[in-house]
Design a protein around this motif. Structure first.
Motif, PDB file in Angstrom:
ATOM      1  N   LEU A 284       0.836  -1.211   0.000  1.00 53.88           N
ATOM      2  CA  LEU A 284       0.000   0.000   0.000  1.00 53.88           C
ATOM      3  C   LEU A 284       0.865   1.253   0.000  1.00 53.88           C
ATOM      4  O   LEU A 284       0.530   2.254  -0.643  1.00 53.88           O
ATOM      5  CB  LEU A 284      -0.926  -0.010   1.225  1.00 53.88           C
ATOM      6  CG  LEU A 284      -1.947  -1.151   1.289  1.00 53.88           C
ATOM      7  CD1 LEU A 284      -2.737  -1.084   2.588  1.00 53.88           C
ATOM      8  CD2 LEU A 284      -2.883  -1.101   0.091  1.00 53.88           C
ATOM      9  N   LEU A 285       1.987   1.177   0.728  1.00 51.62           N
ATOM     10  CA  LEU A 285       2.901   2.314   0.754  1.00 51.62           C
ATOM     11  C   LEU A 285       3.495   2.555  -0.633  1.00 51.62           C
ATOM     12  O   LEU A 285       3.579   3.700  -1.093  1.00 51.62           O
ATOM     13  CB  LEU A 285       4.020   2.060   1.774  1.00 51.62           C
ATOM     14  CG  LEU A 285       5.097   3.146   1.895  1.00 51.62           C
ATOM     15  CD1 LEU A 285       4.481   4.482   2.321  1.00 51.62           C
ATOM     16  CD2 LEU A 285       6.177   2.716   2.901  1.00 51.62           C
ATOM     17  N   LEU A 286       3.909   1.471  -1.323  1.00 47.34           N
ATOM     18  CA  LEU A 286       4.453   1.619  -2.679  1.00 47.34           C
ATOM     19  C   LEU A 286       3.399   2.176  -3.623  1.00 47.34           C
ATOM     20  O   LEU A 286       3.710   2.977  -4.510  1.00 47.34           O
ATOM     21  CB  LEU A 286       4.961   0.267  -3.190  1.00 47.34           C
ATOM     22  CG  LEU A 286       5.557   0.255  -4.607  1.00 47.34           C
ATOM     23  CD1 LEU A 286       6.735   1.217  -4.700  1.00 47.34           C
ATOM     24  CD2 LEU A 286       5.981  -1.152  -5.005  1.00 47.34           C
ATOM     25  N   ASP A 287       2.144   1.781  -3.409  1.00 49.17           N
ATOM     26  CA  ASP A 287       1.048   2.271  -4.242  1.00 49.17           C
ATOM     27  C   ASP A 287       0.872   3.781  -4.085  1.00 49.17           C
ATOM     28  O   ASP A 287       0.441   4.468  -5.008  1.00 49.17           O
ATOM     29  CB  ASP A 287      -0.241   1.544  -3.847  1.00 49.17           C
ATOM     30  CG  ASP A 287      -1.313   1.671  -4.910  1.00 49.17           C
ATOM     31  OD1 ASP A 287      -0.984   1.516  -6.103  1.00 49.17           O
ATOM     32  OD2 ASP A 287      -2.477   1.942  -4.552  1.00 49.17           O
TER      33      ASP A 287
ATOM     34  N   LEU B 246       8.691  -3.275   4.762  1.00 53.71           N
ATOM     35  CA  LEU B 246       8.003  -2.049   5.186  1.00 53.71           C
ATOM     36  C   LEU B 246       8.995  -0.984   5.639  1.00 53.71           C
ATOM     37  O   LEU B 246       8.921   0.180   5.217  1.00 53.71           O
ATOM     38  CB  LEU B 246       7.013  -2.376   6.305  1.00 53.71           C
ATOM     39  CG  LEU B 246       6.169  -1.213   6.829  1.00 53.71           C
ATOM     40  CD1 LEU B 246       5.345  -0.599   5.704  1.00 53.71           C
ATOM     41  CD2 LEU B 246       5.258  -1.676   7.957  1.00 53.71           C
ATOM     42  N   THR B 247       9.932  -1.382   6.506  1.00 49.84           N
ATOM     43  CA  THR B 247      10.904  -0.417   7.031  1.00 49.84           C
ATOM     44  C   THR B 247      11.783   0.147   5.930  1.00 49.84           C
ATOM     45  O   THR B 247      12.013   1.363   5.852  1.00 49.84           O
ATOM     46  CB  THR B 247      11.787  -1.094   8.102  1.00 49.84           C
ATOM     47  OG1 THR B 247      10.958  -1.663   9.110  1.00 49.84           O
ATOM     48  CG2 THR B 247      12.738  -0.093   8.731  1.00 49.84           C
ATOM     49  N   THR B 248      12.282  -0.718   5.056  1.00 52.00           N
ATOM     50  CA  THR B 248      13.202  -0.276   4.011  1.00 52.00           C
ATOM     51  C   THR B 248      12.509   0.609   2.991  1.00 52.00           C
ATOM     52  O   THR B 248      13.054   1.646   2.573  1.00 52.00           O
ATOM     53  CB  THR B 248      13.846  -1.489   3.310  1.00 52.00           C
ATOM     54  OG1 THR B 248      14.459  -2.322   4.293  1.00 52.00           O
ATOM     55  CG2 THR B 248      14.894  -1.043   2.310  1.00 52.00           C
ATOM     56  N   LEU B 249      11.298   0.234   2.563  1.00 51.15           N
ATOM     57  CA  LEU B 249      10.577   1.050   1.589  1.00 51.15           C
ATOM     58  C   LEU B 249      10.221   2.413   2.169  1.00 51.15           C
ATOM     59  O   LEU B 249      10.337   3.444   1.484  1.00 51.15           O
ATOM     60  CB  LEU B 249       9.314   0.322   1.135  1.00 51.15           C
ATOM     61  CG  LEU B 249       8.460   1.061   0.096  1.00 51.15           C
ATOM     62  CD1 LEU B 249       9.272   1.346  -1.162  1.00 51.15           C
ATOM     63  CD2 LEU B 249       7.213   0.255  -0.244  1.00 51.15           C
ATOM     64  N   ALA B 250       9.796   2.441   3.439  1.00 53.84           N
ATOM     65  CA  ALA B 250       9.467   3.719   4.075  1.00 53.84           C
ATOM     66  C   ALA B 250      10.707   4.618   4.162  1.00 53.84           C
ATOM     67  O   ALA B 250      10.653   5.812   3.832  1.00 53.84           O
ATOM     68  CB  ALA B 250       8.883   3.478   5.465  1.00 53.84           C
ATOM     69  N   LEU B 251      11.823   4.036   4.594  1.00 51.11           N
ATOM     70  CA  LEU B 251      13.064   4.815   4.697  1.00 51.11           C
ATOM     71  C   LEU B 251      13.550   5.295   3.330  1.00 51.11           C
ATOM     72  O   LEU B 251      13.941   6.452   3.164  1.00 51.11           O
ATOM     73  CB  LEU B 251      14.152   3.978   5.378  1.00 51.11           C
ATOM     74  CG  LEU B 251      14.057   3.829   6.892  1.00 51.11           C
ATOM     75  CD1 LEU B 251      15.061   2.790   7.389  1.00 51.11           C
ATOM     76  CD2 LEU B 251      14.297   5.167   7.587  1.00 51.11           C
TER      77      LEU B 251
ATOM     78  N   LEU C 190       4.951  -6.609  -4.260  1.00 48.70           N
ATOM     79  CA  LEU C 190       5.583  -6.897  -2.977  1.00 48.70           C
ATOM     80  C   LEU C 190       4.944  -8.097  -2.287  1.00 48.70           C
ATOM     81  O   LEU C 190       5.627  -8.846  -1.584  1.00 48.70           O
ATOM     82  CB  LEU C 190       5.503  -5.677  -2.056  1.00 48.70           C
ATOM     83  CG  LEU C 190       6.299  -4.442  -2.479  1.00 48.70           C
ATOM     84  CD1 LEU C 190       6.180  -3.358  -1.422  1.00 48.70           C
ATOM     85  CD2 LEU C 190       7.750  -4.789  -2.729  1.00 48.70           C
ATOM     86  N   VAL C 191       3.633  -8.284  -2.501  1.00 47.64           N
ATOM     87  CA  VAL C 191       2.951  -9.406  -1.845  1.00 47.64           C
ATOM     88  C   VAL C 191       3.399 -10.744  -2.425  1.00 47.64           C
ATOM     89  O   VAL C 191       3.778 -11.660  -1.694  1.00 47.64           O
ATOM     90  CB  VAL C 191       1.422  -9.255  -1.959  1.00 47.64           C
ATOM     91  CG1 VAL C 191       0.714 -10.490  -1.407  1.00 47.64           C
ATOM     92  CG2 VAL C 191       0.952  -8.016  -1.208  1.00 47.64           C
ATOM     93  N   ILE C 192       3.387 -10.865  -3.754  1.00 49.36           N
ATOM     94  CA  ILE C 192       3.758 -12.140  -4.363  1.00 49.36           C
ATOM     95  C   ILE C 192       5.231 -12.440  -4.124  1.00 49.36           C
ATOM     96  O   ILE C 192       5.617 -13.580  -3.820  1.00 49.36           O
ATOM     97  CB  ILE C 192       3.417 -12.159  -5.879  1.00 49.36           C
ATOM     98  CG1 ILE C 192       3.545 -13.591  -6.422  1.00 49.36           C
ATOM     99  CG2 ILE C 192       4.288 -11.193  -6.665  1.00 49.36           C
ATOM    100  CD1 ILE C 192       2.998 -13.751  -7.841  1.00 49.36           C
ATOM    101  N   ASN C 193       6.083 -11.413  -4.225  1.00 50.15           N
ATOM    102  CA  ASN C 193       7.511 -11.632  -3.977  1.00 50.15           C
ATOM    103  C   ASN C 193       7.784 -11.932  -2.511  1.00 50.15           C
ATOM    104  O   ASN C 193       8.596 -12.798  -2.181  1.00 50.15           O
ATOM    105  CB  ASN C 193       8.325 -10.407  -4.403  1.00 50.15           C
ATOM    106  CG  ASN C 193       8.373 -10.231  -5.909  1.00 50.15           C
ATOM    107  OD1 ASN C 193       7.811 -11.032  -6.653  1.00 50.15           O
ATOM    108  ND2 ASN C 193       9.037  -9.186  -6.356  1.00 50.15           N
ATOM    109  N   GLY C 194       7.110 -11.204  -1.634  1.00 49.00           N
ATOM    110  CA  GLY C 194       7.343 -11.388  -0.209  1.00 49.00           C
ATOM    111  C   GLY C 194       6.899 -12.752   0.285  1.00 49.00           C
ATOM    112  O   GLY C 194       7.629 -13.425   1.020  1.00 49.00           O
ATOM    113  N   ILE C 195       5.713 -13.180  -0.122  1.00 48.36           N
ATOM    114  CA  ILE C 195       5.221 -14.492   0.324  1.00 48.36           C
ATOM    115  C   ILE C 195       6.083 -15.608  -0.249  1.00 48.36           C
ATOM    116  O   ILE C 195       6.453 -16.555   0.457  1.00 48.36           O
ATOM    117  CB  ILE C 195       3.743 -14.671  -0.065  1.00 48.36           C
ATOM    118  CG1 ILE C 195       2.868 -13.755   0.800  1.00 48.36           C
ATOM    119  CG2 ILE C 195       3.306 -16.128   0.098  1.00 48.36           C
ATOM    120  CD1 ILE C 195       1.396 -13.841   0.522  1.00 48.36           C
TER     121      ILE C 195
END
Length: 428
Positions: free
Chosen positions: A57-60, A201-206, A289-294
């Motif tokens: 959602l953050l990337l979106d 989440l942390t890396t994308l936000a930073l 991010l969801v498909i890659n993360g899972i």
């Protein structure tokens, strides 16, 4: 000689190569109940998955920021940096899980903490710099134009993001493994998914925040990004020296570079695919991010459990076979929960139709099946070659997960577009 005798002989030889000890420690284990293991893994996947949904959602949202629209190379940095942080934190979690099973957390916790924090700091800063250089090259070669301000922005953003995220996430991961062990939860089942989700989440936000701030100042002065790069260059040898002189991290420092750098290159290729597909299908960003993360979480748990099994001298067989089946079964309910969460929030730019679910789920299942198959053979091969799978396997596997996930997701959206599912304005 039977298969079990061959395995025992290979285990003894590989263990001596990896640890310089004659044989694995004589530790007695209670057989892990498959349902208990399944519950532990699924709960951790759900927690991790919601972390990835939050990152998606953050990337979106941030994909519309000025720094992303005007410096498109930042897109190439996203999978590379997220993959890097996932690799470093998941290999840390895998190493610490093995140390927990071997009893080292009870006797040498301080040395383990210092050595591993310095190790991942050294790796993060250097590979973060290399990821930025790869992003600059991949953005420069197609266009034929080099912008020094963009290069400084990418390099400083990548180095500062990697350094700060590695320290924070390293502390969290050490805490997760220690607490899991005290609560009698197998850290192999929970640590790597949590590492990956928090890392995303942390890396994308930073990265988004730092890149945005530097983008606003880069037109007036190149001093700030230059200082960040110089400080990062100073950190690498200092932290590397400390890690080299630590008995628990020397081997990881020695043999961990090739997998991490190779993973960064593979993930950058995935970033190149993302940079291309996101311009064609706006709905792809939130699901990437969801498909890659899972996929990365599934294969990391599989590799971590198999590595612990090898380190402790247990026999191959039903443990890993049952783990593989459990992980494949978890893909369907896990992905459905996250798909409907994204759909409920109307954040995906794509309607959650039966056709979309079928095509997307096919891509996700194929990705996980390929990853688990590769993991089984890769971990065993590394062990027989005298390499510690805790240090080497996960970076390759998660990077392949990023590449396969991004590519298969691109194919899925292409199929949806061809058959008429083109409603890309849902999240606007």
């Amino acid at each position: 000689m039977t298969r079990n005798d061959e395995f025992a002989s290979e285990t003894k030889t590989a263990y001596k190569l990896i640890t310089n000890e004659e044989k694995p420690p004589d530790i007695k284990y209670e057989k892990e109940n498959s349902w208990v293991a399944g519950v532990q893994m699924f709960v951790s996947f759900l927690l991790a998955g919601f972390g990835m949904v939050a990152a998606s959602l953050l990337l979106d949202v941030v994909q519309h920021w000025d720094v992303f629209t005007k410096v498109s190379e930042v897109y190439i940095l996203v999978p590379a940096l997220l993959g890097l942080k996932g690799n470093l934190e998941m290999t840390l979690a895998s190493r610490l899980s093995t140390h927990a099973h071997l009893g080292h957390l009870d006797t040498s916790l301080g040395s383990l903490v210092i050595g591993n924090l310095c190790l991942i700091q050294c790796q993060a800063v250097l590979v973060g710099f290399l990821a930025a250089m790869a992003a600059v090259a991949m953005g420069w070669i197609p266009e034929g134009q080099f912008d020094v301000h963009h290069a400084l922005l990418l390099c400083a953003s990548s180095v500062l993001t990697a350094s700060s995220a590695s320290f924070v996430l390293g502390i969290i991961m050490i805490g997760v493994v220690v607490v899991s062990k005290k609560l009698n939860i197998n850290p192999d089942n929970v640590a790597t998914p949590i590492a990956a989700s928090l890392g995303d989440l942390t890396t994308l936000a930073l990265l988004s925040w730092i890149a945005s701030l530097l983008f606003k100042s880069i037109g007036t002065s190149a001093l700030l990004p230059s200082i960040i790069i110089v400080v990062g260059a100073w950190l690498v040898p200092v932290c590397g020296y400390i890690a080299w002189n630590n008995e628990f991290t020397r081997q990881a420092l020695d043999e961990g570079w090739v997998p991490v750098v190779s993973a960064m290159v593979i993930s950058s290729a995935g970033g190149l695919i993302l940079d291309h597909t996101v311009s064609m299908y706006s709905g792809i960003a939130v699901y990437q991010l969801v498909i890659n993360g899972i996929g990365g979480n599934m294969v990391a748990v599989h590799a971590s459990r198999l590595s612990t099994q090898l380190h402790t001298g247990q026999k191959e067989g039903s443990v890993i076979g049952s783990t593989t089946k459990l992980l494949l079964l978890m893909v369907i309910p896990g992905q459905l929960i996250f798909i409907y969460t994204i759909g409920y929030l109307r954040a995906g730019h794509t309607s959650t139709t039966p056709t979309f679910i079928l095509v997307y789920m096919s891509a996700a299942l194929l990705q996980v099946f390929l990853l688990l198959t590769i993991s089984h053979y890769m971990v065993g091969w590394m062990w027989r070659m005298g390499m510690d799978p805790d240090n080497s396997a996960i970076p390759y596997l998660t990077a392949l997960g990023d590449l396969l996930g991004t590519a298969l997701l691109g194919v899925a959206f292409s199929i949806l577009y061809v058959i008429g599912d083109k409603d890309s304005d849902v999240g606007d």
